[in-house]
Design a protein around this motif. Sequence first.
Motif, PDB file in Angstrom:
ATOM      1  N   LEU A  30      29.126  25.461  32.912  1.00 27.12           N
ATOM      2  CA  LEU A  30      29.507  26.869  32.809  1.00 27.12           C
ATOM      3  C   LEU A  30      29.075  27.406  31.458  1.00 27.12           C
ATOM      4  O   LEU A  30      29.170  26.699  30.445  1.00 27.12           O
ATOM      5  CB  LEU A  30      31.030  27.002  32.901  1.00 27.12           C
ATOM      6  CG  LEU A  30      31.688  27.000  34.276  1.00 27.12           C
ATOM      7  CD1 LEU A  30      33.203  26.914  34.118  1.00 27.12           C
ATOM      8  CD2 LEU A  30      31.304  28.226  35.079  1.00 27.12           C
ATOM      9  N   THR A  31      28.674  28.661  31.425  1.00 24.21           N
ATOM     10  CA  THR A  31      28.388  29.288  30.131  1.00 24.21           C
ATOM     11  C   THR A  31      29.726  29.522  29.412  1.00 24.21           C
ATOM     12  O   THR A  31      30.782  29.500  30.056  1.00 24.21           O
ATOM     13  CB  THR A  31      27.671  30.642  30.344  1.00 24.21           C
ATOM     14  OG1 THR A  31      28.450  31.409  31.267  1.00 24.21           O
ATOM     15  CG2 THR A  31      26.290  30.462  30.923  1.00 24.21           C
ATOM     16  N   ALA A  32      29.691  29.765  28.110  1.00 29.11           N
ATOM     17  CA  ALA A  32      30.929  30.009  27.355  1.00 29.11           C
ATOM     18  C   ALA A  32      31.649  31.208  27.963  1.00 29.11           C
ATOM     19  O   ALA A  32      31.032  32.231  28.236  1.00 29.11           O
ATOM     20  CB  ALA A  32      30.598  30.269  25.894  1.00 29.11           C
ATOM     21  N   GLY A  33      32.926  31.059  28.227  1.00 29.03           N
ATOM     22  CA  GLY A  33      33.700  32.142  28.851  1.00 29.03           C
ATOM     23  C   GLY A  33      33.478  32.258  30.355  1.00 29.03           C
ATOM     24  O   GLY A  33      34.033  33.147  30.995  1.00 29.03           O
ATOM     25  N   GLY A  34      32.672  31.355  30.894  1.00 29.93           N
ATOM     26  CA  GLY A  34      32.357  31.377  32.337  1.00 29.93           C
ATOM     27  C   GLY A  34      33.584  31.091  33.189  1.00 29.93           C
ATOM     28  O   GLY A  34      34.553  30.470  32.751  1.00 29.93           O
ATOM     29  N   LEU A  35      33.509  31.571  34.428  1.00 26.56           N
ATOM     30  CA  LEU A  35      34.664  31.515  35.324  1.00 26.56           C
ATOM     31  C   LEU A  35      34.428  30.495  36.439  1.00 26.56           C
ATOM     32  O   LEU A  35      33.313  30.368  36.944  1.00 26.56           O
ATOM     33  CB  LEU A  35      34.826  32.913  35.931  1.00 26.56           C
ATOM     34  CG  LEU A  35      36.070  33.258  36.713  1.00 26.56           C
ATOM     35  CD1 LEU A  35      37.282  33.335  35.781  1.00 26.56           C
ATOM     36  CD2 LEU A  35      35.874  34.601  37.416  1.00 26.56           C
ATOM     37  N   ILE A  36      35.504  29.788  36.797  1.00 25.15           N
ATOM     38  CA  ILE A  36      35.409  28.890  37.957  1.00 25.15           C
ATOM     39  C   ILE A  36      36.563  29.196  38.901  1.00 25.15           C
ATOM     40  O   ILE A  36      37.694  29.411  38.460  1.00 25.15           O
ATOM     41  CB  ILE A  36      35.372  27.395  37.534  1.00 25.15           C
ATOM     42  CG1 ILE A  36      35.431  26.473  38.757  1.00 25.15           C
ATOM     43  CG2 ILE A  36      36.461  27.014  36.544  1.00 25.15           C
ATOM     44  CD1 ILE A  36      34.991  25.040  38.478  1.00 25.15           C
ATOM     45  N   GLY A  37      36.280  29.272  40.192  1.00 24.29           N
ATOM     46  CA  GLY A  37      37.319  29.607  41.174  1.00 24.29           C
ATOM     47  C   GLY A  37      37.229  28.712  42.389  1.00 24.29           C
ATOM     48  O   GLY A  37      36.145  28.510  42.936  1.00 24.29           O
ATOM     49  N   PHE A  38      38.388  28.192  42.778  1.00 26.40           N
ATOM     50  CA  PHE A  38      38.468  27.324  43.960  1.00 26.40           C
ATOM     51  C   PHE A  38      39.365  27.927  45.020  1.00 26.40           C
ATOM     52  O   PHE A  38      40.394  28.521  44.686  1.00 26.40           O
ATOM     53  CB  PHE A  38      39.204  26.021  43.604  1.00 26.40           C
ATOM     54  CG  PHE A  38      38.426  25.010  42.852  1.00 26.40           C
ATOM     55  CD1 PHE A  38      37.192  24.582  43.289  1.00 26.40           C
ATOM     56  CD2 PHE A  38      38.983  24.420  41.716  1.00 26.40           C
ATOM     57  CE1 PHE A  38      36.506  23.590  42.597  1.00 26.40           C
ATOM     58  CE2 PHE A  38      38.310  23.439  41.021  1.00 26.40           C
ATOM     59  CZ  PHE A  38      37.063  23.027  41.465  1.00 26.40           C
ATOM     60  N   GLU A  39      39.036  27.672  46.278  1.00 24.91           N
ATOM     61  CA  GLU A  39      40.067  27.761  47.306  1.00 24.91           C
ATOM     62  C   GLU A  39      40.749  26.397  47.327  1.00 24.91           C
ATOM     63  O   GLU A  39      40.088  25.370  47.157  1.00 24.91           O
ATOM     64  CB  GLU A  39      39.457  28.045  48.677  1.00 24.91           C
ATOM     65  CG  GLU A  39      40.509  28.023  49.779  1.00 24.91           C
ATOM     66  CD  GLU A  39      39.968  28.425  51.135  1.00 24.91           C
ATOM     67  OE1 GLU A  39      39.025  29.227  51.200  1.00 24.91           O
ATOM     68  OE2 GLU A  39      40.510  27.917  52.135  1.00 24.91           O
ATOM     69  N   VAL A  40      42.070  26.403  47.508  1.00 17.87           N
ATOM     70  CA  VAL A  40      42.785  25.115  47.612  1.00 17.87           C
ATOM     71  C   VAL A  40      43.636  25.118  48.875  1.00 17.87           C
ATOM     72  O   VAL A  40      43.963  26.164  49.418  1.00 17.87           O
ATOM     73  CB  VAL A  40      43.696  24.856  46.380  1.00 17.87           C
ATOM     74  CG1 VAL A  40      42.886  24.739  45.106  1.00 17.87           C
ATOM     75  CG2 VAL A  40      44.779  25.920  46.235  1.00 17.87           C
ATOM     76  N   GLY A  41      44.016  23.912  49.308  1.00 19.51           N
ATOM     77  CA  GLY A  41      44.883  23.786  50.475  1.00 19.51           C
ATOM     78  C   GLY A  41      46.343  24.007  50.087  1.00 19.51           C
ATOM     79  O   GLY A  41      46.695  24.006  48.901  1.00 19.51           O
ATOM     80  N   ALA A  42      47.192  24.197  51.101  1.00 22.98           N
ATOM     81  CA  ALA A  42      48.611  24.430  50.854  1.00 22.98           C
ATOM     82  C   ALA A  42      49.199  23.280  50.031  1.00 22.98           C
ATOM     83  O   ALA A  42      48.982  22.107  50.341  1.00 22.98           O
ATOM     84  CB  ALA A  42      49.341  24.543  52.188  1.00 22.98           C
ATOM     85  N   GLY A  43      49.876  23.627  48.949  1.00 27.19           N
ATOM     86  CA  GLY A  43      50.547  22.611  48.135  1.00 27.19           C
ATOM     87  C   GLY A  43      49.658  21.955  47.083  1.00 27.19           C
ATOM     88  O   GLY A  43      50.097  21.057  46.363  1.00 27.19           O
ATOM     89  N   GLN A  44      48.392  22.400  46.980  1.00 34.74           N
ATOM     90  CA  GLN A  44      47.481  21.736  46.031  1.00 34.74           C
ATOM     91  C   GLN A  44      47.310  22.499  44.715  1.00 34.74           C
ATOM     92  O   GLN A  44      46.780  21.946  43.749  1.00 34.74           O
ATOM     93  CB  GLN A  44      46.106  21.546  46.688  1.00 34.74           C
ATOM     94  CG  GLN A  44      46.136  20.604  47.884  1.00 34.74           C
ATOM     95  CD  GLN A  44      44.782  20.524  48.580  1.00 34.74           C
ATOM     96  OE1 GLN A  44      43.994  21.474  48.546  1.00 34.74           O
ATOM     97  NE2 GLN A  44      44.510  19.400  49.217  1.00 34.74           N
ATOM     98  N   ALA A  45      47.760  23.743  44.670  1.00 31.93           N
ATOM     99  CA  ALA A  45      47.451  24.607  43.518  1.00 31.93           C
ATOM    100  C   ALA A  45      48.005  24.043  42.206  1.00 31.93           C
ATOM    101  O   ALA A  45      47.339  24.107  41.163  1.00 31.93           O
ATOM    102  CB  ALA A  45      47.989  26.018  43.753  1.00 31.93           C
TER     103      ALA A  45
END
Length: 293
Positions: free
Chosen positions: A244-259
């Motif tokens: 990731l670049t500095a300040g870059g964003l990462i986003g996941f979908e997660v399953g129920a109960g995994q967050a």
Amino acid sequence: MKCLQSVRNGELLELLAWGQGELLRAGIEEGREECERVMMKLLRCSRAELFLKEHETDPSGIRNRFLEILEKRTKRVPLAYLLKETDFWHETLLVDERCLIPRPETEILVEQVLKNIGEMKKEKFSFLDLGTGSGAIAIAILRACGNATATMTDISGGALEAAFENLKRYGLENRAEIVPSDLFRAFTDPKKWDLIVSNPPYLSEKDLKEAQEELRYEPRMALDGGKDGLDFYRAIIAQAKDLLTAGGLIGFEVGAGQAETVSKWFQEAGYDNIQRFRDHLGIERVVMARRKN
Ligand code: GLN
């Protein structure tokens, strides 16, 4: 599957009612809605137009095709595979057995990514969709952000073919590269992205055992997240920071109960600004984090 005389000779309305009954017998509650969707697809018409045709008898010779599709649906083949398309975000995507069917939950990831990329939206930025499947997430972002370019990966060649067809459907093939890769493995010459998104396989062994019958028709490798369902988050979080670049964003979908677990791992790996978002059922569905500057 029994074919009633009235279904052979009767009006569309009777065919719909009969289909609904057959689907209910197969354990499908939303049968009427599904039968209407099949009809709309076969007649290439809207719901309102279908309503006007209700008293016609086999208007375009679609009866046999309808019966064939219904028979498969009673075997619990997912409707999206039978229709060969599904709606996702503002798009209608081609889907078939080569790829996972995009789900409404995944729209939460798209929605939150678009809200959180902020200033990035105005500039050129590049993102990686890891395990792109049909290409749903990447295509939604590309269409919403005219300055974005995508790298789309998947371990499945079949899924990548479907993703490419969807890119072409929206004229986006010049803004995306498709890279067959098992997670980050193909990127030996490290490249950096401003955004990484992923809806990785996250079902646990137990989830897979208890899953509804339709899931048997979807690619297992798009669903199976190992014993506790978390294998891919473990692997991705560890490696993504350097990509990731500095300040870059990462986003996941997660399953129920995994967050919670996924957030904890982001924290331990030194990410910043960790956020969690719920779906309309109140289930935590998306986890996002930033790489520190
Ligand atoms: N949302 C899918 C399901 O619960 C799973 C998708 C995935 O594993 N990423 O059926």
